[in-house]
Design a protein around this motif. Structure first.
Motif, PDB file in Angstrom:
ATOM      1  N   ARG A 134     -10.940   0.646   5.228  1.00 45.37           N
ATOM      2  CA  ARG A 134     -10.050   0.989   4.114  1.00 45.37           C
ATOM      3  C   ARG A 134     -10.706   0.690   2.763  1.00 45.37           C
ATOM      4  O   ARG A 134     -10.540   1.437   1.804  1.00 45.37           O
ATOM      5  CB  ARG A 134      -8.735   0.219   4.243  1.00 45.37           C
ATOM      6  N   ASP A 179      -1.558  -0.187  10.729  1.00 44.82           N
ATOM      7  CA  ASP A 179      -2.995  -0.461  10.785  1.00 44.82           C
ATOM      8  C   ASP A 179      -3.242  -1.883  11.297  1.00 44.82           C
ATOM      9  O   ASP A 179      -4.308  -2.453  11.076  1.00 44.82           O
ATOM     10  CB  ASP A 179      -3.670  -0.238   9.435  1.00 44.82           C
ATOM     11  N   GLY A 193       4.797  -0.131   5.540  1.00 40.81           N
ATOM     12  CA  GLY A 193       3.705  -0.614   6.360  1.00 40.81           C
ATOM     13  C   GLY A 193       4.205  -1.391   7.562  1.00 40.81           C
ATOM     14  O   GLY A 193       5.381  -1.773   7.645  1.00 40.81           O
ATOM     15  N   GLY A 248      -5.898 -10.274   6.418  1.00 41.14           N
ATOM     16  CA  GLY A 248      -5.761  -9.138   7.328  1.00 41.14           C
ATOM     17  C   GLY A 248      -4.552  -9.291   8.236  1.00 41.14           C
ATOM     18  O   GLY A 248      -3.858  -8.331   8.547  1.00 41.14           O
ATOM     19  N   ARG A 276      -6.468   3.549  10.717  1.00 36.70           N
ATOM     20  CA  ARG A 276      -7.496   2.509  10.773  1.00 36.70           C
ATOM     21  C   ARG A 276      -7.379   1.585   9.570  1.00 36.70           C
ATOM     22  O   ARG A 276      -6.868   1.968   8.522  1.00 36.70           O
ATOM     23  CB  ARG A 276      -8.896   3.126  10.762  1.00 36.70           C
ATOM     24  N   ARG A 277      -7.873   0.370   9.737  1.00 34.54           N
ATOM     25  CA  ARG A 277      -7.915  -0.564   8.618  1.00 34.54           C
ATOM     26  C   ARG A 277      -9.328  -1.034   8.303  1.00 34.54           C
ATOM     27  O   ARG A 277      -9.627  -1.429   7.178  1.00 34.54           O
ATOM     28  CB  ARG A 277      -7.019  -1.773   8.912  1.00 34.54           C
ATOM     29  N   HIS A 278     -10.241  -0.971   9.283  1.00 38.19           N
ATOM     30  CA  HIS A 278     -11.548  -1.612   9.106  1.00 38.19           C
ATOM     31  C   HIS A 278     -12.375  -0.984   7.982  1.00 38.19           C
ATOM     32  O   HIS A 278     -13.219  -1.643   7.388  1.00 38.19           O
ATOM     33  CB  HIS A 278     -12.339  -1.565  10.426  1.00 38.19           C
ATOM     34  N   SER A 316      -7.679  -5.757   1.571  1.00 43.84           N
ATOM     35  CA  SER A 316      -9.070  -5.340   1.730  1.00 43.84           C
ATOM     36  C   SER A 316      -9.569  -4.602   0.514  1.00 43.84           C
ATOM     37  O   SER A 316     -10.779  -4.524   0.270  1.00 43.84           O
ATOM     38  CB  SER A 316      -9.213  -4.452   2.973  1.00 43.84           C
ATOM     39  N   SER A 340       0.792  -1.237   0.000  1.00 43.67           N
ATOM     40  CA  SER A 340       0.000   0.000   0.000  1.00 43.67           C
ATOM     41  C   SER A 340       0.820   1.281   0.000  1.00 43.67           C
ATOM     42  O   SER A 340       0.458   2.238  -0.704  1.00 43.67           O
ATOM     43  CB  SER A 340      -0.966   0.016   1.191  1.00 43.67           C
ATOM     44  N   SER A 360      -3.581  -4.062   4.884  1.00 46.68           N
ATOM     45  CA  SER A 360      -4.779  -3.392   4.371  1.00 46.68           C
ATOM     46  C   SER A 360      -4.932  -3.515   2.866  1.00 46.68           C
ATOM     47  O   SER A 360      -6.042  -3.373   2.347  1.00 46.68           O
ATOM     48  CB  SER A 360      -4.770  -1.913   4.765  1.00 46.68           C
TER      49      SER A 360
END
Length: 351
Positions: A339, A264, A235, A289, A335-337, A271, A181, A268
């Motif tokens: 993304r 995160d 990351g 994840g 945050r990742r939830h 996702s 990412s 990510s």
């Protein structure tokens, strides 16, 4: 794969609606060609071409819109690997592709090629300025929308981290970027630098892009001792994969290097891909994840590496503006939830 003909065009004729794509290690030639012809320049961060007035920030968002559909010819330098919109453009049967030969052992191109260019290829002249102006206007519009979207988000986003890091690299500085990412976030957030500022951007890429990133960043900083500033962006999973790179012998040289870790608590990037679809939610966390729950402050303390934890853009900008020398880690918590949702809203932006 298609090999490029050894006979390069000395002059590229005007006519078709043309864009110049600069992949990794392309260097100055695509920037010069784009400026001479007044063509839009779609340059990856590590191309060495994202400079001057013709480089576009949000090109990968524009390629999926009306302007992208109007492209009739692409001139390619370097190795473009970051974005699916560019890959789709190069694979279109209605688009003529001219390419400079790839360097190294694997010189073949993984896309159809209709003709060759090289570093000395020049355009027939300056093209219709309306074509470039349309891309530049659209780029400014989408850039403003993107910045407003990110500013309205709750908390720090990975894109803002990448943007802040890109802005923190001074003239003559070095930026080493991890795979996955961060390099793609930087691609969307990095505005073109001034020509001649001699910033060096390097990234670990390919199937083993996650391997040895901390060590490689330290080596790159040591190998460029006259850099005005050295920063690494990666990351959390990449950082953990090579955290023992922080273990240096007492007599080993230590560069001045700020390592920014976007944390995160997992991976990510998956996702945003097919694996992140709702039908795979039951197994996503364990397989893709990969949350780890590691205390990065404690990990850094074990190697006596200075560590700062930030969770807002002002805190991050302050940390980047205040290097203390030696190797230090700035942990940017994001945050990742959500993304996947954020990525979808960004890809939906249009001029």
């Amino acid at each position: 794969m298609a090999a490029v003909s050894a006979s390069a065009l000395p002059v590229v004729p005007l006519g078709p609606r043309t864009v110049v794509v600069a992949g990794d290690d392309a260097g100055p030639p695509p920037r010069v060609l784009a400026q001479d012809a007044d063509w839009p320049l779609l340059a990856e961060p590590t191309s060495g071409s994202r400079t001057g007035t013709h480089a576009l920030r949000c090109y990968r968002l524009l390629l999926d819109g009306e302007l992208g559909a109007q492209v009739e010819r692409v001139v390619v330098f370097g190795r473009p690997t970051l974005s699916r919109p560019v890959s789709r453009l190069l694979a279109r049967p209605d688009v003529e592709v001219l390419a400079a030969p790839g360097r190294g052992v694997w010189a073949d191109r993984p896309f159809p090629v209709d003709g060759a260019v090289d570093a000395h290829t020049r355009p027939e002249g300056a093209d219709d300025p309306a074509w470039l102006a349309a891309w530049q206007d659209a780029d400014r519009s989408v850039s403003r929308q993107l910045d407003a979207l990110l500013a309205a988000e709750r908390g720090l986003t990975p894109y803002e981290v990448a943007g802040a890091v890109g802005r923190a690299v001074p003239s003559g500085g070095l930026l080493f970027v991890g795979a996955s990412s961060p390099i793609r976030d930087l691609d969307l957030m990095l505005r073109g630098y001034a020509v001649g500022d001699r910033r060096k951007l390097v990234a670990n890429r390919g199937l083993s892009g996650i391997d040895g990133v901390v060590s490689s960043a330290i080596g790159a900083a040591l190998g460029r001792p006259r850099s005005t500033r050295s920063i690494a962006l990666m990351g959390d999973v990449t950082f953990l994969h090579d955290s023992n790179g922080l273990v240096l012998g007492p007599d080993e040289p230590r560069p001045d290097l700020t390592i920014v870790v976007v944390n995160d608590d997992g991976g990510s990037i998956f996702s945003m891909l097919e694996q992140g679809a709702e039908e795979h939610a039951g197994s996503f966390e364990r397989l893709f994840g990969t949350p780890h729950g590691v205390d990065l402050a404690a990990l850094c303390a074990a190697t006596r590496t200075p560590h700062w934890r930030v969770d807002s853009l002002p805190e991050l900008e302050h940390a980047l503006a205040s290097p203390h020398g030696g190797i230090e880690v700035v942990e940017a918590v994001v945050r990742r939830h959500d993304r996947r949702d954020l990525d979808a809203r960004i890809r939906a932006l249009r001029p």
